[in-house]
Design an enzyme around this catalytic site. Sequence first.
Site, PDB file in Angstrom:
ATOM      1  CE1 TYR A  85      13.828  42.963  16.194  1.00  0.00           C
ATOM      2  CE2 TYR A  85      16.081  42.279  16.655  1.00  0.00           C
ATOM      3  CZ  TYR A  85      15.116  42.695  15.760  1.00  0.00           C
ATOM      4  OH  TYR A  85      15.428  42.840  14.426  1.00  0.00           O
ATOM      5  NE  ARG A 122      18.449  37.181   6.797  1.00  0.00           N
ATOM      6  CZ  ARG A 122      19.142  38.173   7.355  1.00  0.00           C
ATOM      7  NH1 ARG A 122      20.132  38.728   6.725  1.00  0.00           N
ATOM      8  NH2 ARG A 122      18.832  38.637   8.565  1.00  0.00           N
ATOM      9  CE  LYS A 176      17.481  46.500  14.346  1.00  0.00           C
ATOM     10  NZ  LYS A 176      18.374  45.420  14.015  1.00  0.00           N
ATOM     11  CD  GLU A 208      16.668  44.704  10.979  1.00  0.00           C
ATOM     12  OE1 GLU A 208      17.250  45.810  10.974  1.00  0.00           O
ATOM     13  OE2 GLU A 208      17.117  43.722  11.583  1.00  0.00           O
ATOM     14  CG  ASP A 209      15.867  40.479   9.258  1.00  0.00           C
ATOM     15  OD1 ASP A 209      17.085  40.721   9.334  1.00  0.00           O
ATOM     16  OD2 ASP A 209      15.246  39.896  10.155  1.00  0.00           O
ATOM     17  CG  ASP A 236      21.073  47.123  12.493  1.00  0.00           C
ATOM     18  OD1 ASP A 236      21.961  47.911  12.854  1.00  0.00           O
ATOM     19  OD2 ASP A 236      20.708  46.151  13.172  1.00  0.00           O
ATOM     20  CG  ASP A 237      20.164  42.755   8.465  1.00  0.00           C
ATOM     21  OD1 ASP A 237      19.927  42.447   9.632  1.00  0.00           O
ATOM     22  OD2 ASP A 237      19.279  42.972   7.623  1.00  0.00           O
ATOM     23  CG  ASN A 270      23.529  35.308  16.463  1.00  0.00           C
ATOM     24  OD1 ASN A 270      23.912  35.009  17.582  1.00  0.00           O
ATOM     25  ND2 ASN A 270      23.530  36.528  15.984  1.00  0.00           N
ATOM     26  CG  ASN A 285      22.649  43.266  21.427  1.00  0.00           C
ATOM     27  OD1 ASN A 285      22.054  43.676  20.435  1.00  0.00           O
ATOM     28  ND2 ASN A 285      22.038  42.779  22.489  1.00  0.00           N
TER      29      ASN A 285
HETATM   30  P1  NAD Z   1      25.914  33.438   4.722  1.00  0.00           P
HETATM   31  O1  NAD Z   1      25.167  32.178   4.551  1.00  0.00           O
HETATM   32  O2  NAD Z   1      25.817  34.514   3.695  1.00  0.00           O
HETATM   33  O3  NAD Z   1      27.495  33.109   4.890  1.00  0.00           O
HETATM   34  C1  NAD Z   1      28.028  31.944   5.497  1.00  0.00           C
HETATM   35  C2  NAD Z   1      29.456  31.787   5.022  1.00  0.00           C
HETATM   36  O4  NAD Z   1      30.050  30.705   5.727  1.00  0.00           O
HETATM   37  C3  NAD Z   1      29.583  31.460   3.522  1.00  0.00           C
HETATM   38  O5  NAD Z   1      30.602  32.242   2.969  1.00  0.00           O
HETATM   39  C4  NAD Z   1      30.019  30.003   3.503  1.00  0.00           C
HETATM   40  O6  NAD Z   1      30.903  29.710   2.426  1.00  0.00           O
HETATM   41  C5  NAD Z   1      30.781  29.913   4.817  1.00  0.00           C
HETATM   42  N1  NAD Z   1      30.854  28.516   5.254  1.00  0.00           N
HETATM   43  C6  NAD Z   1      29.864  27.602   5.297  1.00  0.00           C
HETATM   44  N2  NAD Z   1      30.348  26.424   5.672  1.00  0.00           N
HETATM   45  C7  NAD Z   1      31.670  26.594   5.886  1.00  0.00           C
HETATM   46  C8  NAD Z   1      32.724  25.744   6.273  1.00  0.00           C
HETATM   47  N3  NAD Z   1      32.498  24.452   6.541  1.00  0.00           N
HETATM   48  N4  NAD Z   1      33.939  26.259   6.372  1.00  0.00           N
HETATM   49  C9  NAD Z   1      34.179  27.552   6.115  1.00  0.00           C
HETATM   50  N5  NAD Z   1      33.225  28.413   5.735  1.00  0.00           N
HETATM   51  C10 NAD Z   1      31.987  27.930   5.624  1.00  0.00           C
HETATM   52  O7  NAD Z   1      25.481  34.011   6.137  1.00  0.00           O
HETATM   53  P2  NAD Z   1      25.693  35.469   6.749  1.00  0.00           P
HETATM   54  O8  NAD Z   1      24.470  36.300   6.552  1.00  0.00           O
HETATM   55  O9  NAD Z   1      27.000  36.018   6.265  1.00  0.00           O
HETATM   56  O10 NAD Z   1      25.755  35.142   8.321  1.00  0.00           O
HETATM   57  C11 NAD Z   1      26.704  34.246   8.845  1.00  0.00           C
HETATM   58  C12 NAD Z   1      26.514  34.087  10.333  1.00  0.00           C
HETATM   59  O11 NAD Z   1      26.775  35.326  10.979  1.00  0.00           O
HETATM   60  C13 NAD Z   1      25.103  33.677  10.758  1.00  0.00           C
HETATM   61  O12 NAD Z   1      25.204  32.672  11.714  1.00  0.00           O
HETATM   62  C14 NAD Z   1      24.552  34.931  11.381  1.00  0.00           C
HETATM   63  O13 NAD Z   1      23.633  34.638  12.424  1.00  0.00           O
HETATM   64  C15 NAD Z   1      25.789  35.567  11.941  1.00  0.00           C
HETATM   65  N6  NAD Z   1      25.628  37.021  12.154  1.00  0.00           N
HETATM   66  C16 NAD Z   1      25.900  37.515  13.398  1.00  0.00           C
HETATM   67  C17 NAD Z   1      25.755  38.881  13.643  1.00  0.00           C
HETATM   68  C18 NAD Z   1      26.080  39.460  15.017  1.00  0.00           C
HETATM   69  O14 NAD Z   1      26.675  38.821  15.795  1.00  0.00           O
HETATM   70  N7  NAD Z   1      25.710  40.690  15.321  1.00  0.00           N
HETATM   71  C19 NAD Z   1      25.321  39.718  12.627  1.00  0.00           C
HETATM   72  C20 NAD Z   1      25.079  39.183  11.344  1.00  0.00           C
HETATM   73  C21 NAD Z   1      25.251  37.820  11.126  1.00  0.00           C
END
Ligand code: NAD
Length: 531
Positions: free
Chosen positions: A61, A123, A141, A212-213, A235-236, A384, A430
Amino acid sequence: MTLHQRNQSLQVEKRRALQQLRSKDQLLEKYIFMAQLRTRNIALFYKLVIEHLQELAPVIYTPTVGTACLEYSNILPYLAEPGVPDGLFLNKADLPNLHKVIRDYQPFPNFSPQIAVISDGSRILGLGDLGLNGMGIPIGKLQLYVAGAGIDPRRTLPILLDLGTNNEALRNDEFYLGQREPRPDDKEFYSIVDTVLKTLKDVYPDMLIQFEDWSSEHAFGLLERYQHKMLCFNDDIQGTGAVILSGIMNAIRRVQSESGVNPRDHRIVFYGAGSAAIGVARQIQEYFMIDQHMPEDQARRLFWIVDSKGLVTLDRGDKLANHKVYYARKDNQGKQVKGLLNVVDYVKPTILIGLSSVSGAFDTHVLQRMAKLNKQPIIFPLSNPATKAECTFEQAMQATDNRVIFASGTAFPAFTLPGNNKTIYPDQGNNMYIFPGLGMGAALARPAIITYRMIYVAAKALADSLTPQEQQEGYLYPALNRIRQVSAQVAAAVMIEADSSKYKSKDAVSRYVQSQMWNPDKEDPAIISKI
Ligand code: NAD
């Protein structure tokens, strides 16, 4: 051959396979080796994955599956033996005969899947629209469902709905195996997805479907459309929300017992206001409403959301995206706050969560300010991959005199405290802690739908699954090598929530779940050779 002899030989075969695997330098080579092994000897494949999960989850994965998806059309013909189907690919041409196409997909005799993971490849991780190449994700998955919760691999169904791709480079790539057309408009998209889901439900009425995605613009819409009508979840959105909620619950418990912070006094800043942030905030809010008995409006006011323009307020002057309105502040008396350090000074948060993908956003100033405000600042940089994380574990430890309560979205190296050589291992939120158990619980209890409460009890069961030693050592999440035990507890909580008249004692249900888990060591060798 006796069972004992066979186990011994499977053990030897496992060591041989492991040696081969470890001799490969490139992660993609390891991925291909594992995919080929799976089509030759499914029991051996899963014995390896289950017994070396920490080493192999990153191979089958993330992060390797991302590279595999980028290369999927190039490597697909070499992944499986000819004639061994590797998931169900559906496209528009299948729609007129969809019942038949779905019924005819029989990777195993008398195929009766319990869980399907479905993506349209729009995505894939952070890699964008990969079209058909996204199939690596449903396949990977479902392998984690098997390894993590003991779903029978012969009862899993990976599906890629190939509706074209807006990735022009792929459409022009001579090796691309998917439909070479742009994606349909929303009207056609929802109509096709309706047909596909309805047909899947007709053919396999009890099957759980996991989205998913899918691109963010469709992910929330699909969930809202189907979550009250059929057995499904995303799941997301929901899995991530639950796993982070669980870590936050344990962080809140820890600062309550060690620093005397009343759970109702928390103030939470989210840096990032995308789908992940809002999904996670909604789940954490449930904790304050359910466990802390706060009215919804009071619980909502514990959250401050920051996007690229600063603190999200109702009177900021720009048109807020719909999903941000719920948490937009209206108590700011006209004041607009820009810059994270200013927001921290203004809100005085106890918890800081990063879901912005802005690398280094939690800089030394922000981290030190959190440490000044709190004896034990709770800081979760969840973006991430590691290159996008708001801070590293080392930075968080150094800037807070090692007082931080930390969990990240990506795995960070351990940190050795200067002076006494004590090594501290960071926690990682995770998703694998939740979805396998949630899926197993749903597969065994077969509820009509996945409710909010089921997601919530899954998160709570995960939080409660820490052993006394893990608690004493300050962990927020259990050790990943106990995943099947943890999944049994998560599944039991979901089953009791689904039907409390049938399932009662948590421990008894958890033991029952463990007894139902598929185990490669218990497979009849005669059957293994056929699957
Ligand atoms: P997204 O693009 O929908 O959201 C990003 C957000 O960040 C937007 O609201 C944007 O306005 C904000 N942003 C961008 N630049 C900024 C700045 N300079 N200052 C303040 N805010 C700012 O993305 P998403 O799908 O919501 O995912 C966001 C992150 O979360 C990704 O890196 C993703 O990998 C991570 N994520 C982690 C997990 C996990 O840890 N299990 C799960 C899901 C997503």
